[in-house]
Design an enzyme around this catalytic site. Structure first.
Site, short mmCIF file in Angstrom:
data_model
loop_
_atom_site.label_atom_id
_atom_site.label_comp_id
_atom_site.label_asym_id
_atom_site.label_seq_id
_atom_site.Cartn_x
_atom_site.Cartn_y
_atom_site.Cartn_z
N GLY A 99 26.71 -7.50 -97.24
CA GLY A 99 26.06 -7.41 -98.51
C GLY A 99 27.56 -6.71 -99.16
O GLY A 99 28.05 -5.68 -98.67
N ARG A 158 26.63 -14.32 -96.39
CA ARG A 158 26.04 -13.62 -94.76
C ARG A 158 26.69 -15.85 -94.58
O ARG A 158 26.79 -16.83 -95.07
CB ARG A 158 24.52 -14.59 -95.26
CG ARG A 158 23.82 -13.37 -96.75
CD ARG A 158 23.53 -11.91 -95.49
NE ARG A 158 22.91 -10.63 -97.76
CZ ARG A 158 23.03 -9.82 -96.93
NH1 ARG A 158 23.71 -9.26 -96.07
NH2 ARG A 158 23.04 -9.11 -98.34
N ASP A 175 25.34 -3.46 -90.29
CA ASP A 175 25.41 -4.05 -89.07
C ASP A 175 25.48 -5.08 -88.24
O ASP A 175 25.75 -5.51 -87.24
CB ASP A 175 23.78 -2.66 -88.21
CG ASP A 175 23.02 -3.86 -88.99
OD1 ASP A 175 23.39 -4.12 -90.24
OD2 ASP A 175 21.56 -3.73 -88.41
N THR A 195 28.40 -0.72 -96.80
CA THR A 195 27.26 -1.40 -96.99
C THR A 195 26.84 -0.43 -98.01
O THR A 195 27.13 0.61 -97.78
CB THR A 195 25.87 -0.97 -95.47
OG1 THR A 195 25.13 -2.02 -96.22
CG2 THR A 195 26.21 -0.03 -94.84
N ASP A 209 23.96 0.55 -98.36
CA ASP A 209 23.14 1.28 -97.07
C ASP A 209 23.07 2.56 -97.29
O ASP A 209 22.38 3.35 -96.51
CB ASP A 209 22.03 0.25 -96.62
CG ASP A 209 21.97 -1.11 -97.03
OD1 ASP A 209 20.80 -1.35 -98.30
OD2 ASP A 209 21.68 -1.74 -96.79
N ASP A 243 23.24 2.86 -93.77
CA ASP A 243 22.21 3.03 -92.47
C ASP A 243 23.24 2.60 -91.46
O ASP A 243 22.56 2.14 -90.19
CB ASP A 243 21.25 1.64 -92.59
CG ASP A 243 21.90 0.90 -93.64
OD1 ASP A 243 23.57 -0.01 -93.62
OD2 ASP A 243 21.17 -0.77 -92.73
N ARG A 276 17.51 -1.60 -97.69
CA ARG A 276 17.03 -2.54 -97.44
C ARG A 276 16.06 -1.96 -96.85
O ARG A 276 15.12 -1.81 -96.72
CB ARG A 276 18.13 -2.80 -96.34
CG ARG A 276 18.79 -4.23 -96.83
CD ARG A 276 19.62 -4.99 -95.03
NE ARG A 276 19.47 -5.96 -95.34
CZ ARG A 276 20.12 -6.54 -94.77
NH1 ARG A 276 21.28 -6.15 -94.12
NH2 ARG A 276 20.25 -8.42 -94.66
P1 ATP Z 1 24.54 -5.54 -95.16
O1 ATP Z 1 23.18 -4.72 -94.77
O2 ATP Z 1 24.58 -4.59 -96.15
O3 ATP Z 1 23.76 -6.49 -96.38
P2 ATP Z 1 25.13 -7.13 -92.65
O4 ATP Z 1 27.29 -6.22 -92.21
O5 ATP Z 1 24.22 -6.18 -92.65
O6 ATP Z 1 24.90 -6.10 -94.04
P3 ATP Z 1 23.82 -8.48 -92.38
O7 ATP Z 1 23.86 -9.85 -93.55
O8 ATP Z 1 22.79 -8.50 -91.44
O9 ATP Z 1 24.40 -7.54 -92.85
O10 ATP Z 1 25.25 -10.20 -91.36
C1 ATP Z 1 26.18 -10.37 -92.56
C2 ATP Z 1 26.50 -11.28 -91.06
O11 ATP Z 1 27.16 -11.42 -89.90
C3 ATP Z 1 25.47 -12.89 -91.21
O12 ATP Z 1 25.68 -13.21 -92.25
C4 ATP Z 1 26.21 -13.21 -90.13
O13 ATP Z 1 27.16 -14.60 -90.36
C5 ATP Z 1 26.50 -12.32 -88.86
N1 ATP Z 1 26.05 -12.12 -88.06
C6 ATP Z 1 24.99 -10.19 -87.97
N2 ATP Z 1 23.90 -11.02 -86.87
C7 ATP Z 1 25.08 -11.66 -86.19
C8 ATP Z 1 24.41 -11.83 -85.09
N3 ATP Z 1 23.58 -11.50 -84.73
N4 ATP Z 1 25.16 -12.51 -84.52
C9 ATP Z 1 26.45 -13.03 -84.68
N5 ATP Z 1 27.01 -12.75 -86.44
C10 ATP Z 1 25.49 -11.96 -86.83
#
Ligand code: ATP
Length: 332
Positions: A11, A72, A103, A126, A128, A130, A172
């Protein structure tokens, strides 16, 4: 000369541009080359990038969103995708990759580490808030400010019509935004994961209907319920329906949604992002690897990425207490 790459992932959050700018300027002043990959990890997989120069990034300091775009990326969840991402980093002779994200994005770095030998540094970006091991994530302060100013406007119309309002905020699966916004706007009720787990929903509904009914007997006025997204089964409109069915309480619903992700970053986010961006380049110089840099009590602290994806940052107990005492004050 060392070559550093940056990407923003997950995000988007206000202040990501300020982080990209700080990284670019620090690279420029140290004589490093700096490039940015577009669309989160997709940019690595599709080899989509641009050179980052002071002239490009300087005007973006006060802009929301991210000039590198975010996304994503499903391919990163596959081993072929991770290998492809690593190949692109090798192809461009990248020495260090800085990822600004949440994360999930850090989990992506844990996978990338298995295929790529360069340095990996994470910055918490982020709305959030979090992520553990930092006081605040880049974007949180702006999201709270945006939501609070929207709710102040809702309060005016709610007061005028003496209405019950349910306002759903982002976050979230955590209540940092809900509590910060609820306390900052004097919400009569804050419903979030920390004080409203599913088994308690029925009891909470009873408390809520009693409190609203009592309040309406004591004084006329508005009653504002700030509700975290993903909390109530069926969302804010299901809660609205439940209030009506349980106690014939009419209410209006407002889902703030994506406006919370946009807008010019507030000064605190600009400063936090600028500090962590500079620190990220310094961390590369110090040969740090597989760490997230966060600000704790004014200091930049490096924490192993493993810990940042495992550990949970609870909403400060003081905030829960502050809400409980505000609730009592309201009914007094
Ligand atoms: P926010 O919580 O603000 O949306 P975030 O980084 O947690 O941020 P996610 O959509 O959970 O957002 O993850 C972002 C990207 O990180 C995913 O689209 C994917 O490309 C990568 N990613 C997430 N989890 C994994 C994983 N277990 N292994 C490899 N890549 C991952």
């Amino acid at each position: 000369r060392p070559k550093i790459a940056v990407l923003t992932s997950g995000g988007d959050a206000p202040g990501m541009n300020a982080a990209i700018r700080a990284i670019t300027l620090a690279c420029h002043s140290s004589g490093y080359s700096c490039i940015g990959f577009f669309h989160g990890y997709n940019g690595l997989i599709d080899d989509e990038w641009c050179e980052l120069t002071p002239r490009l990034v300087n005007p973006t300091l006060q802009q929301g969103g991210t000039l590198l775009k975010s996304a994503r990326c499903k391919a990163m969840l596959t081993s072929d995708g991770v290998k492809q991402a690593a190949n692109t980093l090798y192809k461009h002779d990248i020495d260090a990759l800085i990822v600004v994200g949440g994360d999930g994005s850090f989990r992506g770095m844990l996978e990338l580490e298995k295929e790529w030998r360069g340095q990996l540094i994470g910055l918490p970006g982020t709305i959030d808030n979090d992520l553990a091991h930092c006081d605040a994530t880049i974007g949180f302060a702006t999201a709270v400010q945006t939501a609070a100013s929207a709710i102040d406007k809702i309060r005016d119309t709610a007061n005028a019509f003496e209405r019950v309002f349910i306002v759903e905020v982002m976050g979230r699966h955590s209540g940092h935004i809900a509590f910060a916004v609820g306390l900052a706007t004097g919400a009569e009720a804050i419903l979030s994961f920390e004080n409203c787990q599913p088994p308690q929903h029925d009891a909470i509904l009873s408390e809520l209907t009693t409190a609203i009914t009592q309040q309406q007997q004591v004084r006329h006025g508005s009653y504002l319920i700030v509700c975290a997204e993903n909390l109530w089964p069926g969302g804010a409109s299901a809660l609205q329906k439940a209030l009506k069915e349980r106690a014939a309480i009419d209410s209006a619903v407002c889902i703030l949604g994506h406006i919370q992700r946009g807008g010019s970053p507030v000064v605190n986010d600009r400063l936090l992002a600028s500090k962590l961006g500079l620190a990220a380049v310094e961390a590369v110089e110090q040969q740090q690897h597989m760490v997230m840099l966060g600000e704790i009590a004014g200091n930049v602290v490096a924490t192993a990425l493993n810990a940042t994806v495992q550990d949970h940052k609870p909403v400060a107990s003081f905030w829960l207490k502050a809400h409980r005492s505000a609730l009592k004050g309201d009914l007094a």
